[in-house]
Design an enzyme around this catalytic site. Structure first.
Site, PDB file in Angstrom:
ATOM      1  N   GLU A 312       1.959  22.478   3.323  1.00 16.83           N
ATOM      2  CA  GLU A 312       2.215  21.114   3.802  1.00 16.83           C
ATOM      3  C   GLU A 312       3.710  20.794   3.852  1.00 16.83           C
ATOM      4  O   GLU A 312       4.152  19.741   3.394  1.00 16.83           O
ATOM      5  CB  GLU A 312       1.473  20.101   2.931  1.00 16.83           C
ATOM      6  CG  GLU A 312      -0.023  20.322   2.930  1.00 16.83           C
ATOM      7  CD  GLU A 312      -0.814  19.231   2.219  1.00 16.83           C
ATOM      8  OE1 GLU A 312      -0.318  18.693   1.220  1.00 16.83           O
ATOM      9  OE2 GLU A 312      -1.933  18.951   2.671  1.00 16.83           O
ATOM     10  N   ASP A 386     -10.266  20.152   0.171  1.00 16.04           N
ATOM     11  CA  ASP A 386      -9.361  19.252  -0.538  1.00 16.04           C
ATOM     12  C   ASP A 386     -10.077  18.136  -1.283  1.00 16.04           C
ATOM     13  O   ASP A 386     -10.106  16.996  -0.807  1.00 16.04           O
ATOM     14  CB  ASP A 386      -8.370  18.634   0.478  1.00 16.04           C
ATOM     15  CG  ASP A 386      -7.167  18.001  -0.216  1.00 16.04           C
ATOM     16  OD1 ASP A 386      -7.021  18.211  -1.425  1.00 16.04           O
ATOM     17  OD2 ASP A 386      -6.387  17.319   0.458  1.00 16.04           O
ATOM     18  N   GLU A 414      -8.515  10.248  -4.617  1.00 19.60           N
ATOM     19  CA  GLU A 414      -7.958  10.196  -3.265  1.00 19.60           C
ATOM     20  C   GLU A 414      -9.059  10.062  -2.213  1.00 19.60           C
ATOM     21  O   GLU A 414      -8.897   9.326  -1.236  1.00 19.60           O
ATOM     22  CB  GLU A 414      -7.129  11.468  -3.020  1.00 19.60           C
ATOM     23  CG  GLU A 414      -6.579  11.563  -1.616  1.00 19.60           C
ATOM     24  CD  GLU A 414      -5.774  12.841  -1.381  1.00 19.60           C
ATOM     25  OE1 GLU A 414      -5.538  13.606  -2.344  1.00 19.60           O
ATOM     26  OE2 GLU A 414      -5.369  13.069  -0.232  1.00 19.60           O
TER      27      GLU A 414
HETATM   28  C1  GCV Z   1       0.498  16.395  -3.390  1.00 19.93           C
HETATM   29  C2  GCV Z   1      -3.680  16.757  -0.229  1.00 19.93           C
HETATM   30  C3  GCV Z   1      -3.113  15.401  -0.521  1.00 19.93           C
HETATM   31  C4  GCV Z   1      -1.610  15.459  -0.723  1.00 19.93           C
HETATM   32  C5  GCV Z   1      -1.324  16.474  -1.840  1.00 19.93           C
HETATM   33  C6  GCV Z   1      -1.906  17.825  -1.429  1.00 19.93           C
HETATM   34  C7  GCV Z   1      -1.703  18.866  -2.509  1.00 19.93           C
HETATM   35  O1  GCV Z   1      -3.258  17.198   1.023  1.00 19.93           O
HETATM   36  O2  GCV Z   1      -3.431  14.520   0.513  1.00 19.93           O
HETATM   37  O3  GCV Z   1      -1.142  14.191  -1.062  1.00 19.93           O
HETATM   38  O4  GCV Z   1       0.064  16.590  -2.070  1.00 19.93           O
HETATM   39  O5  GCV Z   1      -3.281  17.670  -1.210  1.00 19.93           O
HETATM   40  O6  GCV Z   1      -2.621  19.037  -3.294  1.00 19.93           O
HETATM   41  O7  GCV Z   1      -0.656  19.476  -2.577  1.00 19.93           O
END
Ligand code: GCV
Length: 726
Positions: A312, A386, A414
């Site tokens: 990411e 996720d 989340e």
């Molecule tokens: C910390 C998901 C979440 C992100 C998070 C990522 C990860 O994509 O939306 O906010 O980033 O996981 O676990 O690295």
């Protein structure tokens, strides 16, 4: 003296707890599960007072001091009496809290300590002639602290002290919270306020919260905390910030909690002035070695680094044509002389990789099995996508027998309604841990991968992405505390049942009254399936609105990366819905053991909970109950909504057992949860209907608004959204 105990309590919990002790009806939840209010049952109270007339506490040092403080607070509050510390009396009715080597000689014979690690402990009722003692013992101070917390828990839960014989040894080594806290105090995916780490006033100002944070974590056996976001800022590794980290480490040390930091892979460039962060570059290697030395000079028991690399948008070894292995081993070499660990995350997927996102971590890491240095753990999310309301277990569990693979759960919600929905996560955690990987035949549970027993692993771990913020009650939703508690308990023992955890937490936090515990426990246990049903039934996943992940957004299809769009995951069309991950589709199922692949591939044996995760099915596909897939979807959404209505009813009847403040808070939140459950049902079914062109099943309540209305809803300031990453 009674007065001085009250003052102590006030001191240790700060003004918030004092308010809650002063008036039950005003409880604000700050004390979490360390609720040491007076035992209500008069007979038990009398029993406890007679069996604990004094406390024999031997030892010295910081952890010993922490034990003494906790006993003063705990016994002082629970027994509402003066806590007398006394030498060994030889006549009984004494609580003995002592390391084994300092136990009075005549008690030693009652214990075999060979099977105990330093963190393990025993609690036993010992009968000597006519004298009876309750003994808490361990080989090390930290085990004694854990034993003390367990002993206090027994009193909180109104257990009898007559025949205790408890041996506890943690089954997992690294039991760690991951804070996705940024240096500006925002929290990525945080829904309970701002970060509790006040970097601005550290190191000079030690907030009472830091001490209470250490206490509550130690009370469930959590022994590490990663202070910073995995989307890391290199500044945390500068001397200015390391001074602050050192101050926190000092607070946590007596409680057995090590600090870890997230290491930004490009730190050698950003704060080191180098031109590259190439893991094979001699200057880079030296930079990390020097950094490790600097950290350990300041914090001798520093835990190590947690790293998110090439994921990411985060920098990593692949920026230099190197592998994750090169990156992890670079840091492992630097930390190794000091006993530090590298926790390398397997959460990777690339916009340049057109294969199913669910397959990418496995493909990337499997070939590296057995090649990491001994002080590296691979941290794997519970599922391959996720942290969805329900995901099949990650195929990497059990597939890398020569690598310590640790679990990453998300405690913050989340994808499960933020801190607004009551969803008891240990039920989800339990489901994952009890999943059978079949890697070494039937019974190769994920839990056995995590505790190392499947492949005889020496180093084991479990991480939980924290749901803690600076809200008065730490977690926003009062029931969010149960998720933190449950994570800790499962990290200690991954075989605990979610039912036991709920039972404990309710008794510790609210009441031992069965008329309260039983119905609320059932409500908690059922709450997880409710959220699955009203958000992502029958294996649907990742259909959340963009970025903030608050509310439904199954229609979103305009994001730059395909796998960031919900349409990528449900693949709805006029024929049907679902992601084909069988051999005719993405073939992600081939990453599991053959037995698991077969079970999920065959529609006869694939549990309906996972149907659309693995299969694209026609709208008129017949479910096990004889209804069509289309009807079934609507019914599941409706079922989720109904369950929230049941929860509201149950909670209403609990008014006599809960303080007004928390009862009212939970009531308000449940009403929001109901509104949002209906929103999910209506928005998703209206959207899917544009493809199925079928009528809603008659049992489903008609949507309140049009699809356009739901699509028009925007939440630019929903909490927890990613800030700029650097
Ligand atoms: C910390 C998901 C979440 C992100 C998070 C990522 C990860 O994509 O939306 O906010 O980033 O996981 O676990 O690295």
């Amino acid at each position: 003296m009674k007065q001085s105990i009250k003052l102590n309590v006030q001191y240790f919990f700060g003004i918030f707890l004092f308010v809650s002790f002063a008036s039950f009806s005003m409880s604000n939840g700050y004390e979490l599960w360390l609720n040491y209010t007076k035992v209500m049952d008069q007979n038990l109270l009398a029993e406890y007072r007679s069996k604990i007339q004094s406390v024999y506490l031997e030892g010295s040092g910081e952890t010993h001091a922490a034990i003494k403080k906790e006993l003063k607070m705990g016994l002082g509050g629970l027994l509402d009496t003066e806590v007398v510390f006394h030498k060994y009396n030889g006549t009984g009715n004494q609580l003995i809290v002592s390391k084994y080597n300092e136990l009075p000689q005549e008690l030693k014979g009652n214990f075999n300590m060979d099977d105990l690690s330093g963190e393990g402990y025993k609690i036993k009722t010992v009968q000597l002639k006519n004298a009876s003692y309750v003994v808490v013992t361990s080989n090390a101070d930290i085990g004694l602290l854990y034993g003390t917390f367990n002993f206090l828990r027994l009193l909180q839960m109104n257990s009898s002290l007559s025949n205790l014989d408890i041996t506890e040894i943690p089954k997992v080594d690294i039991r760690v919270l991951n804070h996705w806290d940024n240096l500006d105090r925002t929290i990525e995916r945080g829904y309970a306020g701002f970060s509790i780490w006040n970097w601005h006033t550290l190191p000079g100002y030690i907030d009472q919260r830091y001490i209470d944070y250490a206490r509550v974590n130690a009370s469930v056996g959590i022994n590490g905390t990663v202070l910073t976001n995995v989307n890391a800022n290199a500044l945390i590794l500068t001397p200015q910030y390391l001074e602050k980290v050192k101050a926190l480490a000092k607070v946590f040390r007596p409680y057995g909690i090590k600090v870890y930091l997230t290491a930004r892979f490009s730190a050698p460039i950003e704060i080191g002035g180098l031109e590259t962060a190439d893991p094979l570059d001699a200057n880079v290697i030296q930079w990390w070695k020097d950094k490790a030395k600097e950290i350990y000079t300041m914090i001798p028991d520093f835990g190590g680094f947690l790293v998110k690399a090439n994921s990411e948008g985060q920098p990593g070894p692949q920026n230099y044509g190197r592998s994750h292995l090169d990156g992890a081993n670079l840091m492992a070499d630097a930390l190794e002389p000091y006993g530090g660990l590298v926790i390398w995350r397997a959460f990777v997927y690339s916009e340049h990789d057109p294969t199913d996102r669910a397959k990418q971590a496995y493909s990337e890491f499997l070939p590296e099995d057995g090649k990491f240095k001994n002080n590296v753990l691979l941290q794997v999310k519970n599922g391959a996508i996720d942290f969805q309301p329900r995901e099949p277990f990650h195929p990497l569990f059990g597939a890398m027998p020569n690598t310590p693979v640790m679990m990453e759960f998300q405690i913050t919600k989340e994808y499960l309604g933020f801190a607004t929905h009551l969803v008891f996560l240990p039920k989800l955690f339990e489901e994952v841990l009890q999943s059978d990987t079949y890697r070494k035949g039937k019974g190769s549970l994920v839990a056995k991968v995590i505790d190392g027993s499947l492949n005889n692993k020496k180093l084991t771990g479990m991480a939980g992405v924290s749901n803690v913020g600076n809200d008065i009650n730490w977690t926003g939703h009062p029931f969010g505390q149960a998720d933190w508690y449950g994570f800790g308990r499962l990290a200690w023992n991954p075989y605990m049942t979610s039912e036991n955890i709920a039972d404990e937490w309710l008794r510790l936090t609210f009441s031992n009254d069965e008329k309260f515990v039983q119905p609320v426990k059932q409500m908690m246990i059922e709450s997880r399936e409710a959220v699955v049903n009203y958000m992502n039934p029958l294996g649907l996943h990742h259909i959340f609105d963009t970025g903030h992940h608050y509310g439904p957004g199954p229609w979103v299809n305009n994001l730059s990366r395909p796998e960031w769009n919900p349409v990528y995951y449900h693949k709805v069309d006029s024929e049907g819905i679902g992601f084909d991950r069988t051999r005719t589709g993405s073939d992600a199922l081939s990453q599991y053991a053959p037995e698991v692949e077969k079970m999920f591939t065959d529609l006869e044996t694939c549990p309906e909970e996972y149907l659309l995760w693995f299969h694209h099915l026609p709208w008129d596909y017949t479910l096990k109950n004889g209804r069509t897939l289309w009807d079934g979807l609507g019914l599941k959404y409706q079922e989720g909504v109904e369950k929230v209505r049941d929860m509201i009813k149950t909670w209403k009847t609990m008014e006599p057992y809960v303080d007004k403040n928390r009862h009212h808070q939970v009531s308000m939140l449940l009403n929001i949860q109901l509104k949002e459950a209906i929103w999910w049902k209506d928005a998703c079914m209206l959207y899917f209907q544009t493809f199925s062109k079928m009528d809603f099943p008659k049992e489903m309540e008609t949507p309140k608004h049009t699809l356009d209305y739901y699509k028009s809803l925007k939440y630019p300031f929903a909490p927890g959204i990613r800030p700029t990453w650097n």
